[in-house]
Design a protein around this motif. Structure first.
Motif, mmCIF file in Angstrom:
data_model
loop_
_atom_site.group_PDB
_atom_site.id
_atom_site.type_symbol
_atom_site.label_atom_id
_atom_site.label_comp_id
_atom_site.label_asym_id
_atom_site.label_seq_id
_atom_site.Cartn_x
_atom_site.Cartn_y
_atom_site.Cartn_z
ATOM 1 N N ARG A 56 0.828 -1.209 0.000
ATOM 2 C CA ARG A 56 0.000 0.000 0.000
ATOM 3 C C ARG A 56 0.866 1.264 0.000
ATOM 4 N N GLN A 57 1.978 1.234 0.720
ATOM 5 C CA GLN A 57 2.884 2.375 0.741
ATOM 6 C C GLN A 57 3.543 2.582 -0.623
ATOM 7 N N ARG A 58 3.786 1.493 -1.336
ATOM 8 C CA ARG A 58 4.464 1.561 -2.638
ATOM 9 C C ARG A 58 3.591 2.155 -3.736
ATOM 10 N N PHE A 59 2.273 1.928 -3.670
ATOM 11 C CA PHE A 59 1.369 2.370 -4.728
ATOM 12 C C PHE A 59 0.433 3.461 -4.220
ATOM 13 N N SER A 60 0.625 4.657 -4.733
ATOM 14 C CA SER A 60 -0.238 5.759 -4.298
ATOM 15 C C SER A 60 -1.691 5.514 -4.700
ATOM 16 N N ALA A 61 -1.911 4.725 -5.747
ATOM 17 C CA ALA A 61 -3.287 4.413 -6.164
ATOM 18 C C ALA A 61 -4.049 3.680 -5.074
ATOM 19 N N LEU A 62 -3.324 2.975 -4.200
ATOM 20 C CA LEU A 62 -3.968 2.229 -3.125
ATOM 21 C C LEU A 62 -4.132 3.069 -1.862
ATOM 22 N N ARG A 63 -3.742 4.346 -1.943
ATOM 23 C CA ARG A 63 -3.869 5.248 -0.790
ATOM 24 C C ARG A 63 -4.717 6.474 -1.120
ATOM 25 N N ARG A 64 -5.469 6.415 -2.174
ATOM 26 C CA ARG A 64 -6.253 7.585 -2.571
ATOM 27 C C ARG A 64 -7.251 7.964 -1.489
ATOM 28 N N SER A 65 -7.424 9.271 -1.331
ATOM 29 C CA SER A 65 -8.340 9.766 -0.293
ATOM 30 C C SER A 65 -9.662 10.230 -0.902
ATOM 31 N N TRP A 66 -9.879 10.000 -2.177
ATOM 32 C CA TRP A 66 -11.131 10.367 -2.824
ATOM 33 C C TRP A 66 -11.699 9.151 -3.545
ATOM 34 N N TYR A 67 -12.998 9.218 -3.794
ATOM 35 C CA TYR A 67 -13.660 8.125 -4.492
ATOM 36 C C TYR A 67 -13.268 8.160 -5.967
ATOM 37 N N PRO A 68 -12.807 7.047 -6.531
ATOM 38 C CA PRO A 68 -12.384 7.054 -7.937
ATOM 39 C C PRO A 68 -13.561 7.245 -8.881
ATOM 40 N N ASN A 69 -13.277 7.856 -10.026
ATOM 41 C CA ASN A 69 -14.293 8.017 -11.066
ATOM 42 C C ASN A 69 -13.936 7.120 -12.253
ATOM 43 N N ASP A 70 -14.729 7.196 -13.317
ATOM 44 C CA ASP A 70 -14.519 6.320 -14.471
ATOM 45 C C ASP A 70 -13.146 6.513 -15.111
#
Length: 151
Positions: free
Chosen positions: A6-20
């Motif tokens: 999780r620390q390695r991938f910022s995509a796995l630490r996003r603080s907002w809901y992903p969109n399309d």
């Protein structure tokens, strides 16, 4: 460990809901999610947007194995990071105090053989995390595993 992943991938630490624009949803076939009540498989590609590699996460909640066709990624390969069907320490692939570099290389080479074919066999009640990597040389086996055996 999962924490270091999780620390390695910022995509796995996003603080907002992903969109399309941030994710692609999949079923056993890329781009074909099954949102029905009967479905027991779901996958998502979390896009890196150039900041990091894309990450593919899939869940098989069925009692049956599922052969998954991976999204195409020209010039790249999907490389296994996590497979919860594997026994520890082979479930999370990190060269650390639990998994030697030789064991890590063996596991990567083994799973790369499958993902290079564009598929991954998921066992029942498991999840996987794959990373989209540059398609350089195949993962190499440690020399000690390539040496001729004497009996």
């Amino acid at each position: 460990s999962m924490i270091s992943l999780r620390q390695r991938f910022s995509a796995l630490r996003r603080s907002w809901y992903p969109n399309d624009g941030d994710v692609d949803w999949h079923g056993p076939q890329p781009g074909e999610p099954d949102w029905s009540d009967e479905s027991r498989f779901l996958a998502v590609t979390i896009k890196g947007h150039g900041e990091h590699n894309d990450v593919y996460v899939a869940w098989n909640t069925s009692h049956k194995p599922q052969l998954v066709t991976l999204p195409q990624c020209e010039g790249h390969i999907w490389r296994r990071l996590v497979d919860t069907s594997k026994a520890a320490p082979f479930d999370v692939l990190n060269a650390d105090n639990r998994l030697s570099e030789d064991d890590l290389a063996m596991e990567i080479a083994s799973s790369d053989r499958m993902t290079r074919q564009g598929v991954y066999l998921m066992l029942p009640w498991s999840s996987i995390v794959l990373e989209r990597c540059d398609d350089g040389e195949p993962a190499s086996l440690p020399a000690k595993f390539l040496a001729p055996h004497t009996f």
